[in-house]
Design a protein around this motif. Structure first.
Motif, PDB file in Angstrom:
ATOM      1  N   VAL A  22     -20.325  19.853 -27.161  1.00  0.00           N
ATOM      2  CA  VAL A  22     -19.973  20.279 -25.809  1.00  0.00           C
ATOM      3  C   VAL A  22     -18.695  19.542 -25.430  1.00  0.00           C
ATOM      4  O   VAL A  22     -18.615  18.315 -25.541  1.00  0.00           O
ATOM      5  CB  VAL A  22     -21.094  19.964 -24.794  1.00  0.00           C
ATOM      6  N   SER A  23     -17.680  20.279 -25.008  1.00  0.00           N
ATOM      7  CA  SER A  23     -16.408  19.674 -24.611  1.00  0.00           C
ATOM      8  C   SER A  23     -16.193  19.809 -23.113  1.00  0.00           C
ATOM      9  O   SER A  23     -16.236  20.914 -22.572  1.00  0.00           O
ATOM     10  CB  SER A  23     -15.236  20.332 -25.361  1.00  0.00           C
ATOM     11  N   LEU A  24     -15.932  18.674 -22.460  1.00  0.00           N
ATOM     12  CA  LEU A  24     -15.669  18.658 -21.022  1.00  0.00           C
ATOM     13  C   LEU A  24     -14.177  18.514 -20.731  1.00  0.00           C
ATOM     14  O   LEU A  24     -13.787  18.254 -19.597  1.00  0.00           O
ATOM     15  CB  LEU A  24     -16.417  17.495 -20.368  1.00  0.00           C
ATOM     16  N   LYS A  55     -13.920  31.966 -23.347  1.00  0.00           N
ATOM     17  CA  LYS A  55     -14.591  32.196 -22.062  1.00  0.00           C
ATOM     18  C   LYS A  55     -15.696  33.245 -22.171  1.00  0.00           C
ATOM     19  O   LYS A  55     -16.598  33.296 -21.348  1.00  0.00           O
ATOM     20  CB  LYS A  55     -13.577  32.591 -20.986  1.00  0.00           C
ATOM     21  N   SER A  56     -15.620  34.076 -23.227  1.00  0.00           N
ATOM     22  CA  SER A  56     -16.652  35.093 -23.417  1.00  0.00           C
ATOM     23  C   SER A  56     -17.586  34.773 -24.587  1.00  0.00           C
ATOM     24  O   SER A  56     -18.618  35.424 -24.748  1.00  0.00           O
ATOM     25  CB  SER A  56     -16.013  36.471 -23.649  1.00  0.00           C
ATOM     26  N   THR A  57     -17.253  33.758 -25.374  1.00  0.00           N
ATOM     27  CA  THR A  57     -18.092  33.447 -26.543  1.00  0.00           C
ATOM     28  C   THR A  57     -18.804  32.096 -26.430  1.00  0.00           C
ATOM     29  O   THR A  57     -19.710  31.821 -27.214  1.00  0.00           O
ATOM     30  CB  THR A  57     -17.255  33.456 -27.835  1.00  0.00           C
ATOM     31  N   LYS A  58     -18.408  31.266 -25.469  1.00  0.00           N
ATOM     32  CA  LYS A  58     -19.005  29.943 -25.319  1.00  0.00           C
ATOM     33  C   LYS A  58     -19.683  29.801 -23.962  1.00  0.00           C
ATOM     34  O   LYS A  58     -19.309  30.454 -23.001  1.00  0.00           O
ATOM     35  CB  LYS A  58     -17.941  28.844 -25.470  1.00  0.00           C
ATOM     36  N   LYS A  59     -20.701  28.950 -23.897  1.00  0.00           N
ATOM     37  CA  LYS A  59     -21.428  28.717 -22.654  1.00  0.00           C
ATOM     38  C   LYS A  59     -20.591  27.864 -21.703  1.00  0.00           C
ATOM     39  O   LYS A  59     -20.113  26.785 -22.081  1.00  0.00           O
ATOM     40  CB  LYS A  59     -22.749  27.989 -22.963  1.00  0.00           C
ATOM     41  N   ILE A  60     -20.410  28.335 -20.479  1.00  0.00           N
ATOM     42  CA  ILE A  60     -19.671  27.588 -19.466  1.00  0.00           C
ATOM     43  C   ILE A  60     -20.648  26.649 -18.750  1.00  0.00           C
ATOM     44  O   ILE A  60     -21.660  27.102 -18.213  1.00  0.00           O
ATOM     45  CB  ILE A  60     -19.004  28.524 -18.438  1.00  0.00           C
ATOM     46  N   ILE A  61     -20.341  25.356 -18.733  1.00  0.00           N
ATOM     47  CA  ILE A  61     -21.293  24.370 -18.205  1.00  0.00           C
ATOM     48  C   ILE A  61     -20.796  23.731 -16.903  1.00  0.00           C
ATOM     49  O   ILE A  61     -21.293  22.685 -16.514  1.00  0.00           O
ATOM     50  CB  ILE A  61     -21.620  23.298 -19.269  1.00  0.00           C
ATOM     51  N   GLY A  62     -19.850  24.399 -16.219  1.00  0.00           N
ATOM     52  CA  GLY A  62     -19.331  23.872 -14.964  1.00  0.00           C
ATOM     53  C   GLY A  62     -17.870  23.510 -15.079  1.00  0.00           C
ATOM     54  O   GLY A  62     -17.145  24.076 -15.917  1.00  0.00           O
ATOM     55  N   LYS A  66     -17.602  18.414 -12.032  1.00  0.00           N
ATOM     56  CA  LYS A  66     -18.949  18.805 -11.613  1.00  0.00           C
ATOM     57  C   LYS A  66     -19.570  19.659 -12.719  1.00  0.00           C
ATOM     58  O   LYS A  66     -19.208  20.827 -12.887  1.00  0.00           O
ATOM     59  CB  LYS A  66     -18.892  19.576 -10.293  1.00  0.00           C
ATOM     60  N   VAL A  67     -20.485  19.057 -13.477  1.00  0.00           N
ATOM     61  CA  VAL A  67     -21.087  19.757 -14.608  1.00  0.00           C
ATOM     62  C   VAL A  67     -22.546  20.099 -14.303  1.00  0.00           C
ATOM     63  O   VAL A  67     -23.184  19.480 -13.455  1.00  0.00           O
ATOM     64  CB  VAL A  67     -21.007  18.921 -15.904  1.00  0.00           C
ATOM     65  N   HIS A  68     -23.054  21.091 -15.030  1.00  0.00           N
ATOM     66  CA  HIS A  68     -24.438  21.509 -14.881  1.00  0.00           C
ATOM     67  C   HIS A  68     -25.244  20.827 -15.980  1.00  0.00           C
ATOM     68  O   HIS A  68     -25.264  21.268 -17.129  1.00  0.00           O
ATOM     69  CB  HIS A  68     -24.543  23.035 -14.989  1.00  0.00           C
ATOM     70  N   PHE A  69     -25.910  19.725 -15.621  1.00  0.00           N
ATOM     71  CA  PHE A  69     -26.589  18.896 -16.615  1.00  0.00           C
ATOM     72  C   PHE A  69     -27.679  19.649 -17.379  1.00  0.00           C
ATOM     73  O   PHE A  69     -27.823  19.480 -18.593  1.00  0.00           O
ATOM     74  CB  PHE A  69     -27.192  17.652 -15.951  1.00  0.00           C
ATOM     75  N   GLU A  70     -28.417  20.499 -16.689  1.00  0.00           N
ATOM     76  CA  GLU A  70     -29.522  21.213 -17.351  1.00  0.00           C
ATOM     77  C   GLU A  70     -28.986  22.222 -18.359  1.00  0.00           C
ATOM     78  O   GLU A  70     -29.551  22.391 -19.440  1.00  0.00           O
ATOM     79  CB  GLU A  70     -30.396  21.912 -16.302  1.00  0.00           C
ATOM     80  N   LYS A  71     -27.886  22.898 -18.016  1.00  0.00           N
ATOM     81  CA  LYS A  71     -27.275  23.835 -18.979  1.00  0.00           C
ATOM     82  C   LYS A  71     -26.849  23.103 -20.241  1.00  0.00           C
ATOM     83  O   LYS A  71     -27.018  23.615 -21.358  1.00  0.00           O
ATOM     84  CB  LYS A  71     -26.065  24.534 -18.348  1.00  0.00           C
TER      85      LYS A  71
END
Length: 269
Positions: A22-24, A55-62, A66-71
């Protein structure tokens, strides 16, 4: 088993090569892709715009702040890539409960090369990493030869409006400004504290009076109105819109940046 230390000084031990990433950090998402790790990247931020198809092949996590920890947890990552400047320490601490968080810290060109070298070791992509390091070093040397006889130009590099904020000393942007022989009037300016200070633009004349005002394309969308307003507070400065990615993105983007800087220098001349 191998133990590697990130750029925040934290040692991490790996029994196997991390397979789910996961890359932030937008610029480092691009680097991971360029190292041939597309299949391993499972999550990115909404600001990770390169390569475009992610943007269409990877999950966006926020976002980056501000990230979505559960995702992120549900993606079951082996490693999360964070950056000292892009992500908060609170985010890093919380994500450390999920898996290893590798923190990068890029201020100089050497820091950037070290990050690429580290990723080569981390993800078993040493050959690919070395190729990109060689490309960057070649482009850097070529640009140094190009710029050596250019005059030093005083600049102010704006990143935000309402309030107006600039890039100051201790930033990667400032390092690239110096590389271009741009003397940043807010580098170590005693009137302002911090790396991205809020500034009083009405005092630009007495605090350095730049020859050129640079308006970055990110993170703020500057307009002609901003250019006109800022121009009123200097004696003679030219206002130039610049590609913010070329001045602020780490990683493999530097190869494109050096080519961009040549065109920018010619435009200014």
């Amino acid at each position: 088993m191998k133990t590697l230390t990130d750029q925040f000084g934290i040692p991490h031990t790996f029994t196997t090569t991390p397979k789910r990433i996961v890359s932030l950090v937008p610029s480092q998402t691009e680097l991971l892709y360029d190292l041939g790790l597309e299949e391993s990247i499972v999550g990115i931020t909404k600001f990770c715009v390169h390569p475009f198809h992610f943007k269409s092949t990877k999950k966006i996590i926020g976002g980056t702040k501000k990230v979505h920890f559960e995702k992120i947890r549900l993606l079951q990552p082996d490693i999360i890539i964070a950056n000292k400047e892009e992500n908060t320490s609170e985010i890093v601490q919380e994500l450390s409960k999920i898996c290893t968080v590798w923190v990068t810290n890029i201020i100089t060109l050497d820091d950037n090369l070290k990050m690429i070298e580290d990723f080569g070791s981390l993800f078993n992509k040493r050959t690919e990493a070395q190729k990109w390091m060689d490309k960057i070093n070649f482009a850097h040397t070529d640009f140094q030869n190009f710029i050596k006889d250019k005059p030093v130009i005083k600049v102010a590099y704006f990143i935000w409006a309402n309030p107006y904020m600039v890039a100051a000393g201790g930033t990667f942007i400032n390092e690239l400004l110096k590389l271009n022989k741009f003397e940043n009037i807010y580098d170590n300016n005693p009137k302002y504290e911090g790396r991205y200070p809020e500034v009083i633009v009405q005092k630009m004349r007495i605090q350095g009076d730049p020859d050129i005002v640079l308006l970055s394309s990110e993170p703020f969308p500057f307009t002609d109105e901003h250019a006109f307003e800022l121009g009123r507070f200097t004696h003679h400065a030219k206002t130039v819109f610049v590609d913010g990615e070329m001045f602020s993105w780490h990683g493999t983007r530097l190869v494109k940046a050096f080519a961009y800087f040549k065109k920018l220098q010619e435009k200014i001349a």
